[in-house]
Scaffold this active site. Structure first.
Site, PDB file in Angstrom:
ATOM      1  N   CYS A 154       0.823  -1.211   0.000  1.00 17.15           N
ATOM      2  CA  CYS A 154       0.000   0.000   0.000  1.00 17.15           C
ATOM      3  C   CYS A 154       0.854   1.257   0.000  1.00 17.15           C
ATOM      4  O   CYS A 154       0.327   2.361  -0.130  1.00 17.15           O
ATOM      5  CB  CYS A 154      -0.929  -0.005   1.206  1.00 17.15           C
ATOM      6  N   CYS A 277     -13.042   0.045   8.244  1.00 15.41           N
ATOM      7  CA  CYS A 277     -12.173  -0.449   7.168  1.00 15.41           C
ATOM      8  C   CYS A 277     -12.340   0.422   5.935  1.00 15.41           C
ATOM      9  O   CYS A 277     -13.457   0.821   5.593  1.00 15.41           O
ATOM     10  CB  CYS A 277     -12.539  -1.884   6.783  1.00 15.41           C
ATOM     11  N   LYS A 399     -10.115   5.973   4.190  1.00  8.45           N
ATOM     12  CA  LYS A 399     -11.420   5.516   4.653  1.00  8.45           C
ATOM     13  C   LYS A 399     -12.546   6.012   3.758  1.00  8.45           C
ATOM     14  O   LYS A 399     -13.447   5.254   3.428  1.00  8.45           O
ATOM     15  CB  LYS A 399     -11.651   6.011   6.093  1.00  8.45           C
ATOM     16  N   HIS A 403      -9.037   3.688  -1.342  1.00  9.34           N
ATOM     17  CA  HIS A 403      -7.699   3.104  -1.227  1.00  9.34           C
ATOM     18  C   HIS A 403      -7.386   2.199  -2.413  1.00  9.34           C
ATOM     19  O   HIS A 403      -7.387   0.980  -2.300  1.00  9.34           O
ATOM     20  CB  HIS A 403      -7.603   2.342   0.097  1.00  9.34           C
TER      21      HIS A 403
END
Lengths: 458, 476
Positions: A154, A277, A399, A403
């Protein structure tokens, strides 16, 4: 050997112009005129704000290593909207992000000016897993430019930008293009979950049945236990970042959520609920980095990469020294502060890697925004709200903004660039000078922190 | 030459139970007489993991180090592989010598008794011992009496030259009578023709003819008789020359169900635990054959067979894999078999490495030391006792499992994934990731846990066995 056709070194016709070379139409507002400090080859006496001398009396941050190397500047940054975009390919997304970055360059830029391309991507879905950077740049018509994929889960494009900075600082490039792209929503949920776990420690950690939600949930369990924090403390991260993302036209989940919605959402891996998540998103982002030698050819708004720090750590949580902090991020932050010559108190905003709600709380502490265990208090007191002392994730963060793994780091830098150039619209922080981005790979196996400085304001 | 005697007995049954009422409510009938509950294997249990559990208990009861085992026999009608030497994995997990003589006995529910006879005739082994493990988890079609009766469990006997419980005599009898209960190659469910009178006659007469060869004057405190259901063993009482009360004194079928090859060993363990000093074993397998034996004397027993959580019928079907998902397409984390192979000592026996520089424990024992970062040539090994404490934990719920764990979650529900600090021999710890068996509950940090070996997952058709941690004292 077959026919001995000569290599075509002299392709006929002129290279096409980098079209469209959109002239900037942004209102730069604020009337900021960049001064031109002496940067080339000399030591700039950077202001040192927000620093606390160490107990031993030494100066905490040493700026001497900046002598003798080029400074690096962000001259343009842009991103696609993050979200589900079934009509796009990884190449079309990347091209859109590059167009957006180019559009952000005040005086425009010719593609021939780009000396180096670094593309961050995990490669979710496989696709063009090998040679994906040349495949992306060929789509742009940037044939011939060295192009490399960087993979650090990431943190892929945070590291890509760092490499662009290295290329510029070393003098190997005057202008480098760094970005990231990921396509994540065109697969079945099972395939997606496979890819979401590939950056976990595979032989031991993953074989206890975890994806990243599970590993961050383990960290959350340890944090809540150690500091008597609550699931509501996690939910407040989601509430804040959704509120911010609701004002961001590029956000994936651009809606607000309440504390009760966040806390009462279905559990994914306790104590993390669905609203703790981040989503899986499609998207791309790109950043143009130029040397101090050429920056003035492109912009009057000098956004300097004041500091960049990076660090690695054990890939598996079980091998780490701490479950309630991300040591790689802490080290990356310290190095970035050191190189920028500023500390956390100097920051005007930060974009942090809130892949799961707990990660934002850990980021506050790892980056020195507060002491260990005090992140929930910092958040609850509104200090990281858009009108607080240190707004965090004005973009909505991972969030709410989304992402797309490989694009996230460059996306954070895009928000930072927009903030520092007064282009953040409804999210604009008033007259910021320093902004920080914090990009974490996996559950903390890699981290990279950038500090950008809008020159002329310090 | 004197035959070896029994020096330790171990028994294990899964903690999950389904009641006859639950099955009857689902089907409108319950076709397994004399059974109140049956033991149900968890999704990560099979005949091999239960064999490990019983084998360890037998060795503990006997006070024998696994390194003393010279003969290892594994009996089951439900081996997780039709071909593939499961005794190699049993050897590895139990920590018995790689040079031990091993055998797998299968194909009949009297295979445990056959393995016992084989060991009696092979031993004694001087200062060393024999270990006979019988483990089974039979299956039938969901609406069949065989499935209604089907339980699960394992029993194990340690045999040694000076074993205090002597097997004073034994005898076998074969009788060609097919059709009672049989399973064709490649199938998982065992059917029977259901010719009731024929089945009963074959059962009682074959056992009787085996028993006829024994000294008829000797009495028994208990008779551990093959129990395909809770009724047939009593039908055989008269041909075995015992009272029905004697059969009842060793019965486990009413609470565990039909435990197949383990039935007789579990009965022996139960009778010995209740104080019996002479036990008649009556093992039977359809086809048909019977083996009987007489055990005289007291011997230490370690038994873990009490029931815990009771399943409703959907949960039972999920555990059986009747209504659950297979591993979805898309791929799981790929760990090649040769790569997996390198971690076997850790997975099977919790073998850690000790850093020669700073003495910290490391799992896996490779690469730079997790503490001092020095990279030794090799790590001297340290056997961990298998106890530990939860340091960080989460319960993975729906949507949180990677594809290769979807089948487990589908069958067993949410599972706990944790970081556990494993105890070292000298008060130090080493942290490892592990699933924690907690009966579907969440686990608090600081919870004490103990290691068990279970199925971790299956990739490329190869089931990977390894340690998980179980909440200490879990049965509820």
């Amino acid at each position: 050997m077959g026919s001995n056709r000569p290599l075509d070194n002299t392709r006929p016709g002129p290279r096409r112009a980098f079209s469209p070379l959109t002239a900037p139409d942004r209102d730069h507002g604020g009337g900021v005129v960049a001064q031109t400090p002496s940067v080339r080859g000399g030591v700039r006496s950077a202001p040192v704000r927000g620093l606390t001398p160490r107990d031993d009396g030494k100066i905490l941050y040493d700026t001497s290593e900046r002598s003798g190397v080029n400074d690096a500047y962000v001259i343009g940054a842009g991103q696609t909207p993050f979200g589900a975009m079934p009509g796009e390919s990884y190449r079309s997304l990347f091209a859109s992000a590059v167009d957006a970055a180019v559009a952000g360059v005040e005086t425009g830029i010719d593609r021939d000016d780009i000396d180096e391309v670094i593309v961050g991507s995990l490669g979710v879905g496989g696709r063009q897993l090998g040679l994906s950077a040349p495949a992306a740049t060929e789509h742009l018509g940037l044939d011939g430019v060295p192009s490399t994929r960087v993979e650090n889960a990431c943190a892929a494009s945070g590291y890509a930008v760092r490499q662009a900075v290295q290329a510029v600082k070393s003098g190997m490039a005057d202008v480098a293009l760094a970005g990231g792209v990921e396509l994540m929503t065109d697969m079945s949920s099972d395939v997606t979950k496979y890819w979401l776990g590939v950056s976990g420690e595979t032989e031991w950690e993953r074989l206890t049945g975890t994806t990243f939600a599970g590993v961050y949930a383990q960290m959350a369990s340890a944090y809540l236990d150690r500091y008597d924090a609550t699931p509501e403390d996690l939910s407040l991260v989601s509430v804040k970042n959704h509120a911010n993302g609701a004002t961001n036209p590029k956000a994936h989940l651009d809606f607000e959520c309440s504390l009760a919605e966040a806390t009462d959402a279905p559990t994914v891996a306790d104590p993390l609920t669905l609203y703790h998540c981040c989503p899986t998103s499609d998207g791309a982002a790109a950043v143009l980095v130029a040397s101090g030698d050429v920056v003035d050819e492109y912009t009057s708004e000098r956004v300097r990469v004041a500091g960049v720090g990076a660090a690695s750590d054990r890939v598996g949580l079980f091998q780490r020294e701490s479950y309630t902090s991300i040591t790689a991020a802490e080290r990356a932050g310290q190095r970035a502060y050191e190189r920028a010559g500023v500390g956390p108190a100097a920051l005007d905003f930060a974009e942090v890697h809130d892949c799961f709600a707990i990660a934002e709380l850990l980021a506050y502490e790892d980056l020195g925004f507060c002491e260990r265990g005090e992140a929930p208090e910092l958040l609850a007191a509104g200090r990281t709200d858009p009108d607080g002392a240190l707004p965090v994730n004005t973009s909505g963060g991972l969030k709410s903004k989304g992402h797309p793994i490989g694009a996230t780091g460059a996306g954070q830098l895009t928000e930072a660039f927009d903030q520092l150039t007064g282009a953040a619209g409804d999210r604009q922080v008033p007259d910021p000078t320093y902004g920080l981005t914090h990009n974490v790979g996996g559950s903390g196996g890699a981290a990279v922190v950038h500090i950008l400085e809008r020159e002329g304001r310090a | 030459m004197t035959r070896p005697g029994i020096t330790g007995v171990g028994a294990y049954a899964p903690r999950l139970r389904v009641t006859a009422e639950t099955v009857a409510a689902a089907w409108g009938r319950f076709d397994a007489a004399g059974i109140e509950t049956t033991a149900v294997p968890e999704a990560d249990e099979d005949a091999l993991t239960m064999a490990v559990a019983a084998g360890r208990r037998a060795l503990t009861a006997a006070g024998v180090d696994p390194g003393a085992v010279a003969h290892l026999a594994f009996a089951t009608t439900t081996p997780p592989l039709a071909e593939g030497d499961l005794t190699a994995r049993l050897t590895s997990v139990l920590g018995t010598p790689e040079t031990a003589h091993t055998q797998t006995v299968t194909g009949s529910t009297r295979a445990g008794a056959q393995a016992l006879v084989g060991a009696l005739e092979a031993g004694p082994w001087g200062e060393q011992v024999g270990l006979v493990v019988a483990s089974d988890c039979p299956r039938g079609a969901p609406d069949s009496g065989i499935e209604h009766a089907a339980g699960a469990g394992a029993g194990a006997l340690v045999l040694a030259a000076d074993g205090p419980a002597a097997v004073t005599e034994y005898a076998s009898h074969s009788h060609p009578a097919p059709g009672g209960r049989f399973r064709r190659s490649g199938e998982t469910e065992t059917p029977g023709l259901g010719v009731t009178a024929y089945d009963r006659e074959t059962f009682t007469s074959t056992l009787g003819r085996a028993a006829d060869q024994l000294d008829s004057e000797t009495t028994a405190d208990a008779a551990a008789v093959q129990s395909p259901d809770g009724k047939l063993p009593y039908r055989a009482a008269s041909t075995l020359g015992v009272e029905t009360e004697t059969v009842a004194a060793a019965e486990t079928v009413s609470s565990l169900g039909d435990t197949g090859v383990a039935s007789v060993f579990l009965g022996l363990a139960s009778a010995l635990e209740e104080g019996a000093r002479s036990v008649l074993l009556g093992a039977y397998g359809d086809g048909a054959g019977a083996t009987v034996a007489r055990v005289e004397g007291a011997v230490p027993v370690t038994v873990t067979t009490e029931g815990g959580e009771r399943l409703d019928y959907p949960a039972y079907l999920r555990r059986r894999g009747e209504i659950t998902r297979e591993e979805p397409a898309g791929g799981g984390a790929y760990v090649s078999v040769p790569t997996w192979q390198q971690t076997i000592p850790q997975r099977h026996r919790l073998v850690a490495g000790r850093c020669p520089d700073c003495r910290a424990l490391n799992i896996p024992p490779e690469g730079a030391c997790r503490v001092c970062r020095h990279r030794p040539e090799t790590y001297p090994t340290v056997d961990l006792p298998g106890t530990g404490t939860v340091e960080a934990a989460t319960r993975i719920e729906q949507g949180g499992a990677p594809p290769e764990f979807v089948p487990q979650q589908s069958q067993s529900g949410p599972y706990v994934s944790a970081v556990v600090a494993l105890d070292g021999p000298d008060g130090e710890t080493v942290s490892v990731p592990a699933q924690v068996i907690a009966g579907g509950q969440s686990v608090d940090i600081g919870t004490p846990v103990t290691a068990v070996v279970r199925r971790l997952y299956t990739q490329e058709g190869v089931t990977r066995y390894g340690f998980k941690m179980q909440v200490a004292g879990l049965r509820a």
